[in-house]
Design an enzyme around this catalytic site. Structure first.
Site, PDB file in Angstrom:
ATOM      1  N   SER A 135     -13.359   1.237   2.929  1.00  0.00           N
ATOM      2  CA  SER A 135     -12.473   0.585   2.084  1.00  0.00           C
ATOM      3  C   SER A 135     -11.423   1.754   1.842  1.00  0.00           C
ATOM      4  O   SER A 135     -11.434   3.012   1.421  1.00  0.00           O
ATOM      5  CB  SER A 135     -13.002   0.750   0.666  1.00  0.00           C
ATOM      6  N   SER A 137       0.790  -1.299  -0.033  1.00  0.00           N
ATOM      7  CA  SER A 137      -0.094  -0.053  -0.137  1.00  0.00           C
ATOM      8  C   SER A 137       0.818   1.224   0.055  1.00  0.00           C
ATOM      9  O   SER A 137       0.616   1.944  -0.669  1.00  0.00           O
ATOM     10  CB  SER A 137      -1.052   0.146   1.363  1.00  0.00           C
ATOM     11  N   ARG A 180       1.389   4.101  -3.161  1.00  0.00           N
ATOM     12  CA  ARG A 180       1.123   5.655  -2.715  1.00  0.00           C
ATOM     13  C   ARG A 180       2.498   6.641  -2.989  1.00  0.00           C
ATOM     14  O   ARG A 180       2.518   7.699  -3.203  1.00  0.00           O
ATOM     15  CB  ARG A 180       0.759   5.644  -1.290  1.00  0.00           C
ATOM     16  N   ARG A 183     -13.864  -6.763 -10.754  1.00  0.00           N
ATOM     17  CA  ARG A 183     -14.011  -6.060  -9.299  1.00  0.00           C
ATOM     18  C   ARG A 183     -14.909  -5.010  -9.307  1.00  0.00           C
ATOM     19  O   ARG A 183     -14.895  -4.076 -10.367  1.00  0.00           O
ATOM     20  CB  ARG A 183     -12.495  -6.057  -8.688  1.00  0.00           C
ATOM     21  N   GLN A 211      -9.216   2.182  -0.453  1.00  0.00           N
ATOM     22  CA  GLN A 211      -9.033   2.429  -1.882  1.00  0.00           C
ATOM     23  C   GLN A 211     -10.200   3.558  -2.482  1.00  0.00           C
ATOM     24  O   GLN A 211      -9.803   4.372  -3.152  1.00  0.00           O
ATOM     25  CB  GLN A 211      -9.074   0.955  -2.851  1.00  0.00           C
ATOM     26  N   ASP A 216      -6.795  -8.296   4.796  1.00  0.00           N
ATOM     27  CA  ASP A 216      -5.944  -9.097   3.877  1.00  0.00           C
ATOM     28  C   ASP A 216      -5.355 -10.147   4.518  1.00  0.00           C
ATOM     29  O   ASP A 216      -4.494 -10.936   3.967  1.00  0.00           O
ATOM     30  CB  ASP A 216      -4.933  -8.124   3.248  1.00  0.00           C
ATOM     31  N   GLY A 271      -5.993  -3.613  -7.599  1.00  0.00           N
ATOM     32  CA  GLY A 271      -7.155  -2.798  -7.156  1.00  0.00           C
ATOM     33  C   GLY A 271      -6.663  -1.577  -6.735  1.00  0.00           C
ATOM     34  O   GLY A 271      -7.470  -0.348  -6.944  1.00  0.00           O
ATOM     35  N   ARG A 314     -12.520 -14.784  -1.399  1.00  0.00           N
ATOM     36  CA  ARG A 314     -11.600 -15.204  -0.405  1.00  0.00           C
ATOM     37  C   ARG A 314     -12.532 -15.936   0.736  1.00  0.00           C
ATOM     38  O   ARG A 314     -11.876 -16.906   1.192  1.00  0.00           O
ATOM     39  CB  ARG A 314     -10.777 -14.297   0.045  1.00  0.00           C
TER      40      ARG A 314
HETATM   41  C1  S3P Z   1      -5.585  -1.479   0.050  1.00  0.00           C
HETATM   42  C2  S3P Z   1      -6.681  -1.621   0.754  1.00  0.00           C
HETATM   43  C3  S3P Z   1      -7.355  -2.809   0.826  1.00  0.00           C
HETATM   44  C4  S3P Z   1      -6.572  -3.864   0.644  1.00  0.00           C
HETATM   45  C5  S3P Z   1      -5.873  -4.037  -0.395  1.00  0.00           C
HETATM   46  C6  S3P Z   1      -4.972  -2.629  -0.442  1.00  0.00           C
HETATM   47  C7  S3P Z   1      -4.968  -0.108  -0.059  1.00  0.00           C
HETATM   48  O1  S3P Z   1      -8.385  -2.883  -0.018  1.00  0.00           O
HETATM   49  O2  S3P Z   1      -7.537  -4.938   0.641  1.00  0.00           O
HETATM   50  O3  S3P Z   1      -5.036  -5.035  -0.703  1.00  0.00           O
HETATM   51  O4  S3P Z   1      -3.661  -0.022  -0.538  1.00  0.00           O
HETATM   52  O5  S3P Z   1      -5.503   0.824  -0.077  1.00  0.00           O
HETATM   53  P1  S3P Z   1      -9.967  -2.027   0.187  1.00  0.00           P
HETATM   54  O6  S3P Z   1      -9.642  -0.651   0.437  1.00  0.00           O
HETATM   55  O7  S3P Z   1     -10.662  -1.952  -1.063  1.00  0.00           O
HETATM   56  O8  S3P Z   1     -10.610  -2.630   1.427  1.00  0.00           O
END
Ligand code: S3P
Length: 426
Positions: free
Chosen positions: A165, A20, A24, A120, A167, A312, A92, A343
């Site tokens: 989330s 993550s 970023r 997704r 993300q 995760d 994602g 999962r």
């Molecule tokens: C992530 C957020 C999580 C996580 C993914 C990485 C991120 O997803 O499962 O592996 O880097 O922001 P969600 O935000 O969809 O829960």
């Protein structure tokens, strides 16, 4: 990939950089002014997808012989229209976060990705970004990638998400840097806050209060030095192996211990795990060494606000629950169904194939601990976290385990099997 049982795991390890934070660092580095130097960057397929997208938008990104990645930022308004589709691969995080940035550019882009990413859910970002004024559509009309994004001037919004989330939150906050007023996102529970921490570090005005994060429009961000902590989501495989194999002791150096990511250790400790934090350091995203020793575990109920802080790691904690005394209930975790694979369904299927006593529920699973596992052929559906979880399960089982498409670990941890092999005593 064939994996045989182990006696125990012992030794020291440094897990690769946090996925993550690595994503970023490339994104903020690209839209900041000046140079960003990143040490500990995770060179896995997912993060390389992010690099490739920003290179296609004119950002120079280089890698030194010591692994340091340098991003020559182009400033908030300096990205160039790419001449081809941006391929986010399996990622994602790349798809959703980059959408927030692209929504505000003065050019049009198309995002795509692999088979998994094209299934997704993207409505969760299409809706808030559209409310901000973005022109973002799912090309096939199925609310999934490929996405076509035509940049527009954006307005600030106050948005409440249905799911916790990071993300989604991050896509909105990144778009908010370019909006005409403050933007705030409130989530049901706090998800990982790396975007807030790194955004602030690069000079953005981002504040957090409870589960609300607010960003104010930015004039410019400035390149920084970033030291990426080790990924707790990669450490979890070694933590679990060490806890469950009698006579094990593992020291994992420099792991990120940000509380929004540390739910798995909190829950495992409640289950009876012997995990000690040593040498805590760092501001922003703190790090520590984790000393893990084999432990007898007890079943617990896992649900509520801890879920996003261990999302995760949940598949691996579910494996640990198979070796705990009593029953473990995992609930409030329906988000697991929309990850790189479903999962919940895939964990239950594969754990059962190995002889575990597990029931599937709509938002989690119920694990009755204490049944010994035996080797089986594991269906990974090319999901890296499923592959790594069952590589650990294989160490704990009787007989051989075969992982289909085991090389999918490259998504987040290319050296996984070598590291596991090095620590394993047979
Ligand atoms: C992530 C957020 C999580 C996580 C993914 C990485 C991120 O997803 O499962 O592996 O880097 O922001 P969600 O935000 O969809 O829960």
């Amino acid at each position: 990939m064939i994996i045989r049982p182990a006696r125990n795991v012992r030794g020291e390890l440094k897990v690769p950089g946090d996925k993550s934070i690595s994503h970023r660092s490339i994104m903020f580095g690209s839209i900041a002014k000046g140079r960003t130097e990143i040490t500990g960057f995770l060179e896995s397929a997912d993060c390389l997808s992010t690099i490739s997208c920003f290179r296609k938008m004119g950002v120079e990104i280089t890698r030194g012989s010591d692994g340091t990645v340098t991003v020559y930022g182009r400033g908030l308004r300096g990205l160039k229209a790419p001449s081809e589709v941006l391929d986010c691969g399996n990622s994602g995080t790349t798809t959703r976060l980059i959408s927030g940035i692209l929504a505000a550019q003065d050019f049009e882009t198309t995002l795509t990705g692999d088979e998994s990413i094209r299934k997704r859910p993207m409505r969760r970002i299409i809706e808030p970004l559209s409310l901000m004024g973005a022109d973002i559509t799912s090309v096939l009309g199925n609310d999934c990638s490929p996405l076509r994004i035509c940049g527009r001037p954006l307005h600030g919004i106050e948005y409440t998400t249905k799911v916790a989330s990071a993300q989604v939150k991050s896509a909105i906050l990144l778009a908010g840097l370019y909006a005409d007023g403050p933007t705030s996102v409130t989530e049901p529970d706090l998800s990982r806050n790396h975007t807030e921490l790194m955004g602030r570090y690069f000079g953005a005005d981002i504040t957090s209060s409870g589960t609300t994060a607010t960003v104010r429009p930015a004039a410019e961000l400035y390149g920084r030095k970033v030291e990426v902590a080790g990924d707790i989501s990669s450490a979890i495989y070694f933590i679990t192996a060490a806890l469950l194999l009698p006579g094990s002791e593992v020291l994992i150096r420099g792991v990120g211990v940000n509380p929004t990511r540390f739910g798995s250790v909190k829950v495992l400790r409640e289950m009876g795990a012997d995990i000690t934090l040593l040498n805590e350091s760092g501001e922003g995203d703190p790090q520590a060494d984790l000393l893990v020793r084999s432990s007898g575990l007890k079943g617990v109920t896992i649900g509520g606000s801890v879920i996003p802080a261990m999302i995760d790691e949940l598949p691996t904690v579910a494996l640990a629950a198979c070796f705990a005394e009593g029953t473990t209930v995992i609930k409030d975790a329906a988000e697991l169904r929309v990850k790189e694979s479903d999962r919940i369904a895939l964990m239950v299927k594969n754990l059962r194939a190995m002889g575990a006593d597990v029931e599937e529920t709509t938002d989690g699973m119920i694990v009755h601990g204490g049944k010994p596992l035996h080797g089986a052929r594991i269906d990974t559906q090319k999901d890296h976290r499923i592959a790594m979880t069952f590589a650990v399960a294989a160490l704990l089982a009787e007989g051989e385990t075969e992982l289909a498409d085991g090389d999918c670990v490259n998504i987040s941890y290319p050296e996984f099997y070598q590291d596991l092999d090095r620590l394993t005593i047979r």
